[in-house]
Design an enzyme around this catalytic site. Structure first.
Site, PDB file in Angstrom:
ATOM      1  N   LYS A   1       0.858  -1.198   0.000  1.00 48.61           N
ATOM      2  CA  LYS A   1       0.000   0.000   0.000  1.00 48.61           C
ATOM      3  C   LYS A   1       0.884   1.234   0.000  1.00 48.61           C
ATOM      4  O   LYS A   1       1.673   1.451   0.916  1.00 48.61           O
ATOM      5  CB  LYS A   1      -0.898  -0.003   1.236  1.00 48.61           C
ATOM      6  CG  LYS A   1      -1.689   1.292   1.429  1.00 48.61           C
ATOM      7  CD  LYS A   1      -2.387   1.317   2.782  1.00 48.61           C
ATOM      8  CE  LYS A   1      -3.024   2.668   3.063  1.00 48.61           C
ATOM      9  NZ  LYS A   1      -3.617   2.748   4.423  1.00 48.61           N
TER      10      LYS A   1
ATOM     11  N   ASP B   1      -3.002  10.668   2.746  1.00 50.73           N
ATOM     12  CA  ASP B   1      -4.364  10.198   2.954  1.00 50.73           C
ATOM     13  C   ASP B   1      -5.185  11.268   3.662  1.00 50.73           C
ATOM     14  O   ASP B   1      -5.103  11.421   4.880  1.00 50.73           O
ATOM     15  CB  ASP B   1      -4.358   8.900   3.768  1.00 50.73           C
ATOM     16  CG  ASP B   1      -5.755   8.375   4.026  1.00 50.73           C
ATOM     17  OD1 ASP B   1      -6.686   8.798   3.305  1.00 50.73           O
ATOM     18  OD2 ASP B   1      -5.918   7.533   4.926  1.00 50.73           O
TER      19      ASP B   1
ATOM     20  N   LYS C   1     -10.729  13.184   7.003  1.00 46.31           N
ATOM     21  CA  LYS C   1     -10.172  13.057   8.347  1.00 46.31           C
ATOM     22  C   LYS C   1     -10.308  14.395   9.062  1.00 46.31           C
ATOM     23  O   LYS C   1      -9.971  15.442   8.505  1.00 46.31           O
ATOM     24  CB  LYS C   1      -8.698  12.657   8.275  1.00 46.31           C
ATOM     25  CG  LYS C   1      -8.449  11.249   7.775  1.00 46.31           C
ATOM     26  CD  LYS C   1      -6.961  10.930   7.797  1.00 46.31           C
ATOM     27  CE  LYS C   1      -6.676   9.562   7.222  1.00 46.31           C
ATOM     28  NZ  LYS C   1      -7.142   8.474   8.085  1.00 46.31           N
TER      29      LYS C   1
ATOM     30  N   ASP D   1     -12.201   6.726   3.412  1.00 49.72           N
ATOM     31  CA  ASP D   1     -10.978   6.723   4.218  1.00 49.72           C
ATOM     32  C   ASP D   1     -10.451   5.302   4.435  1.00 49.72           C
ATOM     33  O   ASP D   1      -9.382   5.119   4.996  1.00 49.72           O
ATOM     34  CB  ASP D   1     -11.241   7.406   5.570  1.00 49.72           C
ATOM     35  CG  ASP D   1      -9.951   7.759   6.291  1.00 49.72           C
ATOM     36  OD1 ASP D   1      -8.894   7.830   5.628  1.00 49.72           O
ATOM     37  OD2 ASP D   1     -10.004   7.974   7.520  1.00 49.72           O
TER      38      ASP D   1
ATOM     39  N   ARG E   1      -7.323  -0.842   1.559  1.00 46.69           N
ATOM     40  CA  ARG E   1      -7.780  -2.152   1.080  1.00 46.69           C
ATOM     41  C   ARG E   1      -8.236  -2.075  -0.376  1.00 46.69           C
ATOM     42  O   ARG E   1      -8.160  -3.054  -1.112  1.00 46.69           O
ATOM     43  CB  ARG E   1      -8.880  -2.678   1.995  1.00 46.69           C
ATOM     44  CG  ARG E   1     -10.173  -1.897   1.961  1.00 46.69           C
ATOM     45  CD  ARG E   1     -10.997  -2.062   3.221  1.00 46.69           C
ATOM     46  NE  ARG E   1     -10.345  -1.425   4.356  1.00 46.69           N
ATOM     47  CZ  ARG E   1     -10.902  -1.338   5.568  1.00 46.69           C
ATOM     48  NH1 ARG E   1     -12.090  -1.860   5.796  1.00 46.69           N
ATOM     49  NH2 ARG E   1     -10.265  -0.748   6.556  1.00 46.69           N
TER      50      ARG E   1
END
Length: 552
Positions: free
Chosen positions: A289, A294, A301, A372, A376
């Site tokens: 990953k 992010d 966030k 968020d 995955r």
């Protein structure tokens, strides 16, 4: 990438030349074995004795003692403390070496000698400790103390030019007093040099801020590092149409980053081939990953939790570092196929939205609940590609055992569950083969312990689609740290969305594919935060994977 200090290994203190080093760091478990090396200690006695008389606690913490009889006149004593109590392990040796070398550097040393004389427990005496790699762990700790981050090296080079200090140490003399096998010491140094080079690639990328290490810049750093390394082939995919077709979950997760070319996603593929294919015992398919920043996407966030999200790429950093280390080690028993999914999870008018249904490479309909939970998503299609390649190899008659591992700073839940430790979550075939326990054993030996989490039926039930509109839920809408089994169920999602559910134990031995998800959110950074700064990066799990997959 920074050059390593010159490493010299000795099996006796007497073989050191006083003018070849400018500090002596003595690592021991108790001062009474600083009778240490017999005659050598006699030369230090006059320096140590007054301090020992004046300070009842002398010898229980790192101390620098002026000692004319050692190189540079600097004697650093660095105790490990006990090594045979219930929770002791090899990390106490690493901590003593790193602290002692750091103190020598602080005093002005650039060429320290490190004398290792700890009193090791008998093998098996401490149930949850493994000291079999203690010399390598000690040398890796010394190299960690010497490392200067890429961003600092670049700043110094720009401001100081040729006079810039790009590495804290120029050489390290490691003395393992009484070691009988010189060949084993030389092999340990060789392994460490390869592991450290890989670890430094991971650190160089990891410390880079989100503009220094955009997806394309990460790819360039990897390309430069592996160039001309025998056995490693590099490929990158930047065409958005190709990414959309082959990695649709990555493409949709990254949509808000398309407006600027520098922030667009990139897929890096690394292939390592053993120089002796007849010796290959397994083929590792590795997916990392690489979320270079992010924001959470449209599921933004908040509350300061975006801080540190430039480190959400450390899974890809570690995977790339392991491939580089393996190439430098010229490992004969292993082939590696590595896919790194690099993106910036941005927010904007084109953001991926909760309630969207996106079809994965494996043809599985994924209902998005939380943008968020992007890690995955970006790894799933590469896992599906690995699955396809394993099946194609088997159809062509290949009998080499193959397994898939994902590496990611995936969840806050793993930190809530295990603190500063990484975790493995394995499917049935991987559990049956002991692959997760193999990783944990290697981590224990290299001072990077992992916990083995077990996937349960609840994890698969949690993500199972409930209507005719989706096949699998990507996540719930709560933080992982507030969700039961928050670091286990993402592995179940990857399995389902990548089509690996067709390759469980129930598929039979010929169809089963071992899969281990490795969550390094806890182990990739040190637990202590320096004031308002970000924690130091550890380089996990480069050494652990070397211990698990390289031949002894």
């Amino acid at each position: 990438m920074a050059m390593l200090p010159q490493i010299r290994i000795h099996s006796a203190y007497a073989s050191l030349s006083a003018d070849g080093h400018d500090a002596l760091v003595v690592v021991y478990s108790a001062l009474d074995n600083a009778a240490l090396v017999g005659a050598a200690a006699a030369g230090w006695a006059s320096a140590i004795e007054p301090l020992a008389k004046a300070d009842k606690g002398f010898g229980s913490s790192v101390v620098l003692v002026p000692a004319p009889s050692v190189g540079g006149g600097r004697l650093v004593l660095s105790p490990t403390g006990s090594l045979d109590d219930d929770t002791d392990d090899v990390r106490k040796i690493a901590a003593a070496v790193k602290s002692g070398v750091a103190r020598a550097i602080e005093a002005g040393a650039t060429q320290p000698a490190i004398l290792l004389v700890p009193r090791l427990p008998a093998p098996g005496a401490v149930p949850d400790a493994d000291y079999s790699r203690w010399v390598e762990v000690a040398l890796l700790a010394a190299l960690a103390a010497s490392y200067v981050t890429l961003v600092v090296r670049e700043h110094r080079a720009a401001t100081a030019g040729d006079a810039a200090v790009l590495e804290k140490l120029t050489s390290i003399d490691l003395v393992v007093e009484g070691a009988a096998d010189a060949a084993a010491l030389a092999e340990a140094a060789r392994r460490v040099a390869a592991i450290e080079a890989g670890r430094r690639l991971a650190l160089d990328m990891g410390y880079g801020d989100p503009e220094r290490m955009t997806p394309r810049n990460c790819a360039q750093a990897i390309k430069t590092a592996v160039a001309d390394i025998p056995g490693i082939e590099y490929q990158e995919v930047t065409d958005l149409d190709v990414i959309k077709a082959e990695y649709p979950l990555l493409y949709n997760s990254a949509r808000a980053s398309f407006s600027e070319e520098r922030t667009r996603p990139c897929v890096v593929k690394l292939e390592y081939r053993s120089p002796a294919q007849a010796d290959v015992k397994e083929h590792l398919y590795l997916v990392g990953k690489g979320v270079t920043y992010d924001t959470g996407g449209i599921s933004l966030k908040t509350g300061g939790s975006m801080r540190g999200m430039s480190r959400d790429k450390l899974g890809a950093c570690g995977a790339a570092g392991f491939v580089l280390a393996t190439g430098l080690a010229r490992e004969r028993a292993l082939n590696i196929s590595c896919i790194l999914a690099l993106e910036r999870n941005s927010i904007g008018p084109n953001s991926l939205l909760p309630d969207e249904v996106v079809v994965s490479r494996a043809g599985v309909r994924v209902l998005i609940n939380d943008t968020d939970a992007e890690g995955r998503l970006v790894m799933t299609d590469p896992v599906a590609e690995c699955r396809e390649r394993i099946l194609a190899a088997r159809a062509a008659g290949c009998t080499t055992p193959a397994a898939i591992c994902t590496i990611a700073t995936l969840t806050g839940h793993v930190i809530r569950a295990y603190g500063p430790y990484g975790a493995t979550v394995a499917n049935g075939p991987a559990r049956g083969a002991g692959l997760d326990r193999r990783l944990a054993a290697a981590g224990l030996a290299y001072g990077d312990p992992f916990e083995n989490s077990i996937m349960r039926r609840e994890d698969h039930q949690f993500v199972r689609g409930r209507t005719d509109r989706e096949d699998v839920y990507q996540s719930n809408s709560s933080p992982s740290s507030m969700t039961d089994r928050g670091h286990q169920y993402p592995a179940a999602f990857i399995i389902k969305a990548a089509g690996l559910d067709k390759h469980s134990l129930g598929a039979g031995p010929h169809a089963a594919i071992p899969f281990v998800h490795v969550d390094i959110a806890g182990s990739a950074e040190e637990a202590d935060v320096p004031g308002l700064g970000l924690p130091a990066i550890t380089g996990s799990p480069v050494a652990t994977f070397a211990g698990a997959f390289w031949t002894a």
